[in-house]
Design a protein around this motif. Structure first.
Motif, PDB file in Angstrom:
ATOM      1  N   UNK A 113       0.814  -1.217   0.000  1.00 26.26           N
ATOM      2  CA  UNK A 113       0.000   0.000   0.000  1.00 26.26           C
ATOM      3  C   UNK A 113       0.850   1.271   0.000  1.00 26.26           C
ATOM      4  N   UNK A 114       1.952   1.368   0.752  1.00 26.08           N
ATOM      5  CA  UNK A 114       2.781   2.573   0.667  1.00 26.08           C
ATOM      6  C   UNK A 114       3.273   2.872  -0.745  1.00 26.08           C
ATOM      7  N   UNK A 115       3.549   1.827  -1.521  1.00 26.75           N
ATOM      8  CA  UNK A 115       4.014   2.026  -2.895  1.00 26.75           C
ATOM      9  C   UNK A 115       2.868   2.003  -3.907  1.00 26.75           C
ATOM     10  N   UNK A 116       1.651   1.767  -3.447  1.00 27.60           N
ATOM     11  CA  UNK A 116       0.500   1.719  -4.348  1.00 27.60           C
ATOM     12  C   UNK A 116       0.589   0.588  -5.345  1.00 27.60           C
ATOM     13  N   UNK A 117       1.216  -0.516  -4.947  1.00 25.90           N
ATOM     14  CA  UNK A 117       1.361  -1.666  -5.834  1.00 25.90           C
ATOM     15  C   UNK A 117       0.047  -2.423  -5.922  1.00 25.90           C
ATOM     16  N   UNK A 118      -0.164  -3.118  -7.025  1.00 23.17           N
ATOM     17  CA  UNK A 118      -1.406  -3.848  -7.239  1.00 23.17           C
ATOM     18  C   UNK A 118      -1.271  -5.277  -6.733  1.00 23.17           C
ATOM     19  N   UNK A 119      -2.075  -5.622  -5.754  1.00 19.01           N
ATOM     20  CA  UNK A 119      -2.118  -6.987  -5.225  1.00 19.01           C
ATOM     21  C   UNK A 119      -3.306  -7.722  -5.831  1.00 19.01           C
ATOM     22  N   UNK A 120      -3.455  -8.978  -5.454  1.00 19.11           N
ATOM     23  CA  UNK A 120      -4.551  -9.804  -5.965  1.00 19.11           C
ATOM     24  C   UNK A 120      -5.173 -10.581  -4.818  1.00 19.11           C
ATOM     25  N   UNK A 121      -6.478 -10.833  -4.904  1.00 23.69           N
ATOM     26  CA  UNK A 121      -7.187 -11.550  -3.847  1.00 23.69           C
ATOM     27  C   UNK A 121      -8.314 -12.374  -4.450  1.00 23.69           C
ATOM     28  N   UNK A 122      -8.721 -13.395  -3.723  1.00 27.51           N
ATOM     29  CA  UNK A 122      -9.887 -14.195  -4.106  1.00 27.51           C
ATOM     30  C   UNK A 122     -11.026 -13.885  -3.137  1.00 27.51           C
ATOM     31  N   UNK A 123     -12.237 -13.790  -3.683  1.00 29.09           N
ATOM     32  CA  UNK A 123     -13.440 -13.580  -2.867  1.00 29.09           C
ATOM     33  C   UNK A 123     -14.493 -14.594  -3.298  1.00 29.09           C
ATOM     34  N   UNK A 162      -0.944 -15.085  -2.222  1.00 26.36           N
ATOM     35  CA  UNK A 162       0.452 -14.933  -1.813  1.00 26.36           C
ATOM     36  C   UNK A 162       1.388 -15.113  -2.996  1.00 26.36           C
ATOM     37  N   UNK A 163       2.616 -14.633  -2.839  1.00 25.41           N
ATOM     38  CA  UNK A 163       3.638 -14.807  -3.866  1.00 25.41           C
ATOM     39  C   UNK A 163       3.836 -16.294  -4.154  1.00 25.41           C
ATOM     40  N   UNK A 164       3.883 -16.631  -5.438  1.00 26.88           N
ATOM     41  CA  UNK A 164       4.079 -18.006  -5.842  1.00 26.88           C
ATOM     42  C   UNK A 164       2.838 -18.869  -5.796  1.00 26.88           C
ATOM     43  N   UNK A 165       1.689 -18.281  -5.479  1.00 25.93           N
ATOM     44  CA  UNK A 165       0.441 -19.023  -5.327  1.00 25.93           C
ATOM     45  C   UNK A 165      -0.477 -18.739  -6.508  1.00 25.93           C
TER      46      UNK A 165
END
Length: 292
Positions: A113-123, A162-165
């Motif tokens: 969030x500090x760098x405004x990077x784009x993450x991914x999530x499942x819902x 998570x990374x690698x997932x």
């Protein structure tokens, strides 16, 4: 129905003032967006990693590969934590991507969030059709002991990739941990929506692609949390879900996911204003969002 109030709630979730943010680039590709507080910190304290050119922050000029970038940023994140700049340290990494979908680096999720990077999530939306045809939705209430948003309402399941997932592995892992859904119930489940959640937060900018799935549960299928992070799951009539959305009792990403689901179910009909807001954050299910 409370269409006007729901539309207003959705507008608050998806619309924000984008001034006061500086684009962040790596190797000529935009990967993030930094607010003024973090811009000043990075330029003053991390000049070996970040520099500014023509109103754009440039990162990692001296690192040419995934491993080197990841190592440099891992050390930086530890410095930020020790300086008291980061809270919510999870000791878990997410992957950041270039715009072409190539992995750029991995980094502690608390630093995204500090760098405004784009993450991914499942819902996962949990739905059930009652004997009379009424559709209800399974809603989770977060544990009162959670550090983030205790007691707030959530979807049947929601969690970061998570990374690698892979998306599928994350779906099956989170489905079991949060709701006790066996992996066999999820392994062939089609993705039903793709949503971009983006909003300012105290730590910076939250930007995350939500890979959304709908699971129809049968009578007698009762979600059972396995990891202690969900206090209870409640099967709610849609008007009750709507009231909680209007009251602001949902977490923001869960609210976006629930509103999108109810709109796809036709709960509010074909309202132009509501669907215009959703169109602005919807992607195409099944497409790769890495880097976008």
């Amino acid at each position: 129905m409370q269409l006007q109030a729901v539309t207003a709630a959705l507008e608050q979730i998806v619309c924000y003032d984008k001034t006061g943010y500086t684009p962040l680039e790596l190797a000529g590709q935009r990967i993030g967006c930094v607010n003024d507080i973090w811009r000043e910190r990075l330029l003053a304290q991390e000049a070996a990693i970040f520099r500014e050119e023509n109103g754009v922050l440039k990162a990692l000029d001296n690192e040419a590969d995934f491993a080197a970038r990841s190592a440099t940023l891992a050390a930086a994140a530890l410095r930020w934590r020790d300086a008291g700049w980061l809270n919510g340290w999870r000791d878990e990494k997410f992957t950041a991507y270039f715009t072409d979908g190539t992995p750029a680096f991995e980094m502690e999720r608390a630093a995204f969030r500090p760098l405004g990077l784009t993450s991914r999530a499942v819902h996962l939306n949990g739905l059930q059709r009652m004997a009379d045809g009424e559709i209800r939705m399974w809603i989770g209430r977060r544990s009162p002991f959670k550090d983030v948003a205790p007691n707030r309402l959530d979807n049947l399941m929601g969690g970061g990739i998570a990374a690698g997932e892979s998306i599928q592995i994350a779906l099956e892992r989170e489905g079991w941990e949060e709701a006790g859904i066996p992996p066999t119930r999820l392994e062939l489940l089609p993705q039903t929506a793709l949503l971009l959640a983006e909003r300012p937060v105290p730590r910076g900018l939250h930007r995350e692609w939500l890979y959304v799935f709908d699971l129809w549960l049968k009578e007698g299928e009762i979600p059972q949390n396995q990891d202690g992070e969900v206090a209870e799951h409640v099967l709610m009539p849609l008007p009750e879900v709507e009231q909680h959305l209007v009251n602001g009792q949902f977490m923001s990403d869960a609210a976006l996911t629930a509103i999108d689901c109810m709109a796809r179910l036709g709960y509010w009909g074909d309202d132009a204003a509501l669907h215009a807001l959703l169109a602005g954050v919807r992607g195409v299910p099944g497409t790769d969002t890495a880097g976008r």
